[in-house]
Scaffold this active site. Structure first.
Site, short mmCIF file in Angstrom:
data_model
loop_
_atom_site.label_atom_id
_atom_site.label_comp_id
_atom_site.label_asym_id
_atom_site.label_seq_id
_atom_site.Cartn_x
_atom_site.Cartn_y
_atom_site.Cartn_z
N ASP A 1 0.86 -1.17 0.00
CA ASP A 1 0.00 0.00 0.00
C ASP A 1 0.90 1.23 0.00
OD1 ASP A 1 -2.17 1.59 0.03
OD2 ASP A 1 -2.73 1.20 2.10
N PHE B 1 -3.03 6.33 2.65
CA PHE B 1 -4.08 6.17 3.67
C PHE B 1 -3.55 6.45 5.07
CE2 PHE B 1 -6.67 3.70 6.62
CZ PHE B 1 -7.94 4.12 6.27
N ASP C 1 -2.11 8.30 -3.12
CA ASP C 1 -3.38 9.02 -3.29
C ASP C 1 -3.78 9.72 -2.01
OD1 ASP C 1 -3.88 6.78 -1.75
OD2 ASP C 1 -5.91 6.52 -2.52
N GLN D 1 -10.77 7.77 -6.82
CA GLN D 1 -11.28 8.54 -5.67
C GLN D 1 -12.46 9.39 -6.15
OE1 GLN D 1 -10.55 8.21 -2.56
NE2 GLN D 1 -8.56 7.17 -2.54
N ASP E 1 -8.64 -6.44 0.39
CA ASP E 1 -7.78 -6.57 1.56
C ASP E 1 -8.55 -5.93 2.69
OD1 ASP E 1 -7.06 -3.64 0.82
OD2 ASP E 1 -6.20 -3.96 2.80
N CYS F 1 -14.42 -26.36 9.69
CA CYS F 1 -13.17 -25.69 9.32
C CYS F 1 -11.96 -26.60 9.55
CB CYS F 1 -13.02 -24.42 10.14
SG CYS F 1 -11.48 -23.52 9.87
N CYS G 1 -8.72 -25.32 9.73
CA CYS G 1 -7.57 -24.48 10.08
C CYS G 1 -6.83 -25.09 11.28
CB CYS G 1 -8.02 -23.06 10.39
SG CYS G 1 -8.63 -22.83 12.07
N CYS H 1 -8.92 -24.96 14.54
CA CYS H 1 -10.10 -25.84 14.58
C CYS H 1 -9.73 -27.32 14.56
CB CYS H 1 -11.04 -25.51 13.43
SG CYS H 1 -11.85 -23.90 13.65
N HIS I 1 -7.34 -18.67 12.28
CA HIS I 1 -8.68 -19.12 11.91
C HIS I 1 -9.38 -18.12 10.98
CE1 HIS I 1 -12.74 -20.64 11.95
NE2 HIS I 1 -13.11 -19.39 12.15
#
Length: 377
Positions: A90, A94, A144, A195, A272, A310, A312, A315, A341
């Site tokens: 990025d 931001f 930006d 934008q 994202d 799940c 993962c 889990c 998870h």
RNA sequence: GUGGGUAUAGCUCAGUUGGUUAGAGCGCCAGAUUGUGGCUCUGGAGGCCGUCGGUUCGAAUCCGACUAUCCACC
């Protein structure tokens, strides 16, 4: 770089992007590791296991610490964090607006104070590109301005036009950097950012100017900053017809599982969001049956895994009661297991989205899943 | 056993010279979190103010006894 659309279900697209760091199957969720690590003690070793295709790091944070020149000295971000697959950085735009209390914006760029030690730093389009070139990410984002919500029409228009001028400078600077002999990734890609706040005409005007620059991808920024979800969907629908069909589209910073399902339906390929990892650190979990707060008292003696469907690492091995206990005890393992998870859930959800697109049943799929993912466990 | 201190929410404690429905922090319960400052924010439940008696128009507050507990000394 090549991007191919394999299949379309209405506006929704199934695609494949080839990069110097490997293939990205879209729609894709990029796992956010701001400072070249996923918060919650999750390393690049874990990313493979949870199905991450693209890791996302941040220009602003890595510039401040350890410093992009140090990362370059260490051989670039991939080598530094030991992640061989694609990385998107990025631009820092931001963060300049969200993290630094004091900042001054001009045509040249932005002067802001570091959130670490308060020292003054200047960042403009050229600086952002130079930093990202040093980091040697697969995809660099344009520098930006993310306008606050709500914004006046006049402010949004001026800012949007400046963002376009900054984008031209980003493109020129990247071309220069990619031609230098000591640049690590000479095939670094550039995504531009749409934008225009919540004004449809500004968004469209901006998109028309942006697509003229023939970029590697097109992002929609400045959304999910407090406006209602319907407004966000409306802006995507307004802009989408003006985005090149044959290039990836990226909705920045979004979002909830529901947001992603809705945005894929409207033609978005990349996402994202810090939500799966940040919420995991606070015990807010995403499951096939809906949203779960693992800290709720009702899980105190619950022997089942977070999500019975799940696979993962959390889990497969641990109970709700145990993970709740770890949270209560403020043990770091609680965060780690929950972050693993939630990211696994997001990556798996994207895989299921791609499967539904492949099988031409996305519309039914996304309506059914939206209902499930918004309920409470 | 003697002397002194303490007793208020689950815990640690505030509580003005006696004056409406007794507060805080933490914990507990629940909610928020969207291009990440391991944060932060928002609600909620929960007290016979150790017990009994006295003074007073009125007591968590003043007095007495008792009980529990802590410290010091035998």
């Amino acid at each position: 770089m090549s991007f191919k659309i394999i299949k379309e279900n209405g506006s929704a697209r199934l695609g494949v992007m080839e990069t110097v760091h490997g293939v990205i199957k879209t729609p894709v969720f990029m796992n956010v590791g701001t400072i070249a690590a996923i918060k919650g003690a999750v390393s690049a070793l874990d990313l493979e296991e949870i199905g991450c295709q693209v890791e996302l790091s941040n220009t602003y944070h890595l510039h401040l610490r350890p410093g992009d020149k140090i990362v370059k000295t260490m051989g670039g971000l991939h080598k530094f964090m030991n992640w061989k697959r694609p990385i998107l950085t990025d631009s820092g735009g931001f963060q300049v607006f969200s993290l630094s209390g004091m900042r001054k914006i001009s045509e040249e760029g932005v002067v802001f104070s570091s959130h670490i030690d308060g020292r003054k730093i200047f960042m403009g389009p050229e600086e952002s590109m130079q930093i990202q070139s040093n980091l040697a990410s697969t995809i660099a984002m344009a520098f930006d301005e993310c306008v606050e919500n709500p914004a006046t029409y006049e402010y949004a228009k001026n800012s949007m036009e400046r963002t376009v001028r900054w984008l031209r400078r980003c493109k020129a600077e990247m071309a220069r950097l990619n031609s230098l002999p000591d640049t690590i990734n000479k095939k670094q890609l550039l995504f531009g950012i749409n934008q225009g706040a919540t004004f449809r005409d500004l968004r469209i005007e901006n998109m028309k100017m942006t697509r003229e620059m023939d970029l590697d991808g097109y992002a929609i920024g400045g959304l999910a900053v407090g406006e209602p979800a319907e407004v966000m969907y409306d802006i995507i629908e307004a802009v989408e017809p003006y985005m090149p069909k044959d290039k990836p589209r990226y909705l920045m910073g979004v979002g909830t599982p529901e947001n992603i399902l809705e945005a894929v339906y409207r033609g978005v390929d990349f996402f994202d969001c810090v939500m799966p990892s940040r919420n995991a650190r606070h015990g807010h979990l995403f499951t096939e049956d809906g949203i779960m707060h693992i800290l709720n008292a009702k899980f105190e003696t619950d022997d089942r895994p977070i999500d019975e469907s799940c696979s993962c690492p959390a889990c497969r091995n641990f109970s709700r009661a145990y993970i709740r206990h770890l949270f209560k005890a403020k043990e770091m393992l609680a965060m780690r297991l929950c972050v693993l998870h939630n990211l696994y859930f997001y990556n798996k959800m994207m895989e299921n989205i791609r499967l539904a697109l492949e099988e031409d049943r996305y519309e039914a799929f996304y309506k059914e899943k939206t209902k499930k993912y918004t309920q409470r466990v």
